[in-house]
Write a protein that holds these residues in place. Structure first.
Motif, PDB file in Angstrom:
ATOM      1  N   THR A   4       0.853  -1.179   0.000  1.00  0.00           N
ATOM      2  CA  THR A   4       0.000   0.000   0.000  1.00  0.00           C
ATOM      3  C   THR A   4       0.892   1.233   0.000  1.00  0.00           C
ATOM      4  OG1 THR A   4      -1.896   1.084   1.040  1.00  0.00           O
ATOM      5  CG2 THR A   4      -0.301   0.077   2.510  1.00  0.00           C
ATOM      6  N   LEU A   5       0.457   2.247  -0.749  1.00  0.00           N
ATOM      7  CA  LEU A   5       1.217   3.491  -0.842  1.00  0.00           C
ATOM      8  C   LEU A   5       0.362   4.543  -1.521  1.00  0.00           C
ATOM      9  CD1 LEU A   5       3.704   3.441  -3.799  1.00  0.00           C
ATOM     10  CD2 LEU A   5       2.141   1.571  -3.411  1.00  0.00           C
ATOM     11  N   ASN A   6       0.801   5.788  -1.443  1.00  0.00           N
ATOM     12  CA  ASN A   6       0.154   6.880  -2.147  1.00  0.00           C
ATOM     13  C   ASN A   6       0.801   6.975  -3.515  1.00  0.00           C
ATOM     14  OD1 ASN A   6      -1.193   7.367   0.255  1.00  0.00           O
ATOM     15  ND2 ASN A   6       0.254   8.925   0.908  1.00  0.00           N
ATOM     16  N   ILE A   7      -0.040   6.993  -4.567  1.00  0.00           N
ATOM     17  CA  ILE A   7       0.502   7.046  -5.922  1.00  0.00           C
ATOM     18  C   ILE A   7      -0.261   8.060  -6.764  1.00  0.00           C
ATOM     19  CG2 ILE A   7       1.293   4.645  -5.903  1.00  0.00           C
ATOM     20  CD1 ILE A   7      -1.089   3.984  -7.722  1.00  0.00           C
ATOM     21  N   TYR A  19      -3.776   0.154  -3.256  1.00  0.00           N
ATOM     22  CA  TYR A  19      -3.470  -1.241  -2.919  1.00  0.00           C
ATOM     23  C   TYR A  19      -2.889  -1.900  -4.158  1.00  0.00           C
ATOM     24  CZ  TYR A  19      -4.452  -5.907  -0.986  1.00  0.00           C
ATOM     25  OH  TYR A  19      -4.371  -7.178  -0.504  1.00  0.00           O
ATOM     26  N   CYS A  20      -1.657  -2.340  -4.073  1.00  0.00           N
ATOM     27  CA  CYS A  20      -0.951  -2.929  -5.218  1.00  0.00           C
ATOM     28  C   CYS A  20      -0.563  -4.361  -4.892  1.00  0.00           C
ATOM     29  CB  CYS A  20       0.315  -2.135  -5.533  1.00  0.00           C
ATOM     30  SG  CYS A  20       0.040  -0.391  -5.864  1.00  0.00           S
ATOM     31  N   ARG A  21      -0.917  -5.254  -5.802  1.00  0.00           N
ATOM     32  CA  ARG A  21      -0.512  -6.646  -5.591  1.00  0.00           C
ATOM     33  C   ARG A  21      -0.132  -7.281  -6.922  1.00  0.00           C
ATOM     34  NH1 ARG A  21      -6.031  -9.684  -3.714  1.00  0.00           N
ATOM     35  NH2 ARG A  21      -7.110  -9.591  -5.706  1.00  0.00           N
ATOM     36  N   GLY A  74       9.494 -10.822  -5.986  1.00  0.00           N
ATOM     37  CA  GLY A  74       8.857  -9.783  -6.783  1.00  0.00           C
ATOM     38  C   GLY A  74       8.522  -8.561  -5.951  1.00  0.00           C
ATOM     39  N   TYR A  75       7.940  -8.772  -4.783  1.00  0.00           N
ATOM     40  CA  TYR A  75       7.624  -7.647  -3.897  1.00  0.00           C
ATOM     41  C   TYR A  75       8.899  -6.953  -3.415  1.00  0.00           C
ATOM     42  CZ  TYR A  75       2.683  -8.791  -3.785  1.00  0.00           C
ATOM     43  OH  TYR A  75       1.376  -9.010  -4.143  1.00  0.00           O
ATOM     44  N   GLU A  76       9.913  -7.737  -3.095  1.00  0.00           N
ATOM     45  CA  GLU A  76      11.175  -7.137  -2.670  1.00  0.00           C
ATOM     46  C   GLU A  76      11.763  -6.281  -3.795  1.00  0.00           C
ATOM     47  OE1 GLU A  76      13.547 -10.458  -1.357  1.00  0.00           O
ATOM     48  OE2 GLU A  76      12.422 -10.643   0.516  1.00  0.00           O
ATOM     49  N   TYR A  77      11.672  -6.769  -5.030  1.00  0.00           N
ATOM     50  CA  TYR A  77      12.164  -5.996  -6.168  1.00  0.00           C
ATOM     51  C   TYR A  77      11.368  -4.699  -6.326  1.00  0.00           C
ATOM     52  CZ  TYR A  77      12.794  -4.401 -10.903  1.00  0.00           C
ATOM     53  OH  TYR A  77      13.008  -3.598 -11.998  1.00  0.00           O
ATOM     54  N   LEU A  78      10.044  -4.795  -6.265  1.00  0.00           N
ATOM     55  CA  LEU A  78       9.217  -3.596  -6.425  1.00  0.00           C
ATOM     56  C   LEU A  78       9.614  -2.507  -5.435  1.00  0.00           C
ATOM     57  CD1 LEU A  78       5.690  -5.198  -6.959  1.00  0.00           C
ATOM     58  CD2 LEU A  78       7.110  -4.041  -8.680  1.00  0.00           C
ATOM     59  N   LYS A  79       9.903  -2.899  -4.202  1.00  0.00           N
ATOM     60  CA  LYS A  79      10.240  -1.900  -3.179  1.00  0.00           C
ATOM     61  C   LYS A  79      11.591  -1.228  -3.424  1.00  0.00           C
ATOM     62  CE  LYS A  79       9.248  -4.565   0.320  1.00  0.00           C
ATOM     63  NZ  LYS A  79       8.991  -5.042   1.680  1.00  0.00           N
ATOM     64  N   THR A  80      12.380  -1.720  -4.391  1.00  0.00           N
ATOM     65  CA  THR A  80      13.643  -1.054  -4.739  1.00  0.00           C
ATOM     66  C   THR A  80      13.416   0.025  -5.797  1.00  0.00           C
ATOM     67  OG1 THR A  80      14.266  -2.543  -6.572  1.00  0.00           O
ATOM     68  CG2 THR A  80      14.924  -3.199  -4.321  1.00  0.00           C
ATOM     69  N   LEU A  81      12.222   0.076  -6.389  1.00  0.00           N
ATOM     70  CA  LEU A  81      11.933   1.025  -7.457  1.00  0.00           C
ATOM     71  C   LEU A  81      11.419   2.350  -6.891  1.00  0.00           C
ATOM     72  CD1 LEU A  81      10.056  -1.408  -9.877  1.00  0.00           C
ATOM     73  CD2 LEU A  81      12.477  -0.733  -9.936  1.00  0.00           C
ATOM     74  N   GLU A  83       9.043   4.312  -7.802  1.00  0.00           N
ATOM     75  CA  GLU A  83       7.595   4.445  -7.723  1.00  0.00           C
ATOM     76  C   GLU A  83       6.967   3.680  -6.557  1.00  0.00           C
ATOM     77  OE1 GLU A  83       9.374   3.184 -10.352  1.00  0.00           O
ATOM     78  OE2 GLU A  83       8.083   1.928 -11.585  1.00  0.00           O
ATOM     79  N   PHE A  84       7.735   2.798  -5.929  1.00  0.00           N
ATOM     80  CA  PHE A  84       7.240   2.067  -4.767  1.00  0.00           C
ATOM     81  C   PHE A  84       7.988   2.454  -3.487  1.00  0.00           C
ATOM     82  CE2 PHE A  84       5.765  -0.513  -8.295  1.00  0.00           C
ATOM     83  CZ  PHE A  84       4.472  -0.818  -7.901  1.00  0.00           C
ATOM     84  N   ALA A  85       8.735   3.548  -3.535  1.00  0.00           N
ATOM     85  CA  ALA A  85       9.468   4.022  -2.345  1.00  0.00           C
ATOM     86  C   ALA A  85       8.454   4.318  -1.240  1.00  0.00           C
ATOM     87  CB  ALA A  85      10.267   5.259  -2.681  1.00  0.00           C
ATOM     88  N   GLY A  86       8.726   3.831  -0.065  1.00  0.00           N
ATOM     89  CA  GLY A  86       7.853   4.069   1.072  1.00  0.00           C
ATOM     90  C   GLY A  86       6.636   3.164   1.147  1.00  0.00           C
ATOM     91  N   ALA A  87       6.547   2.175   0.258  1.00  0.00           N
ATOM     92  CA  ALA A  87       5.408   1.250   0.285  1.00  0.00           C
ATOM     93  C   ALA A  87       5.427   0.425   1.570  1.00  0.00           C
ATOM     94  CB  ALA A  87       5.452   0.318  -0.928  1.00  0.00           C
TER      95      ALA A  87
END
Length: 92
Positions: A4-7, A19-21, A74-81, A83-87
């Motif tokens: 979850t994050l603000n986008i 909510y991103c999955r 996959g989730y760990e990778y997304l959090k390195t991008l 656009e997913f900073a602070g997720a």
């Protein structure tokens, strides 16, 4: 699991607590493609509402014996991008 994050959508609309999955994952040990489904919020998912955005990402997975499964990676990778900073992780 989900994030979850603000986008800000490509339309300029800002979603608080989007909510991103990971909706799908395909590939092999050399390259995995994940499709991320974005919903207005968790309530939208629970009530059967559709996605507001879908995005695709590629990453090289680890196949080491002690590596997490591909979805977790996959989730760990997304959090390195950026656009997913602070997720924040949502465990389901």
């Amino acid at each position: 699991m989900a994030l979850t994050l603000n986008i800000e959508l490509s339309s300029g609309i800002i979603l608080d607590h989007a909510y991103c999955r990971i909706g799908s994952l395909s590939g092999d040990k050399n390259l995995l493609n994940i499709t991320v489904n974005t919903y207005m919020d968790h309530d939208a998912v629970l009530s059967g509402k559709g996605t507001v955005q879908q995005s695709g990402y590629d990453f090289v997975p680890s196949v080491e014996d002690n590596a997490p499964n591909f979805i977790k990676q996959g989730y760990e990778y997304l959090k390195t991008l950026p656009e997913f900073a602070g997720a924040t992780d949502i465990l389901e």
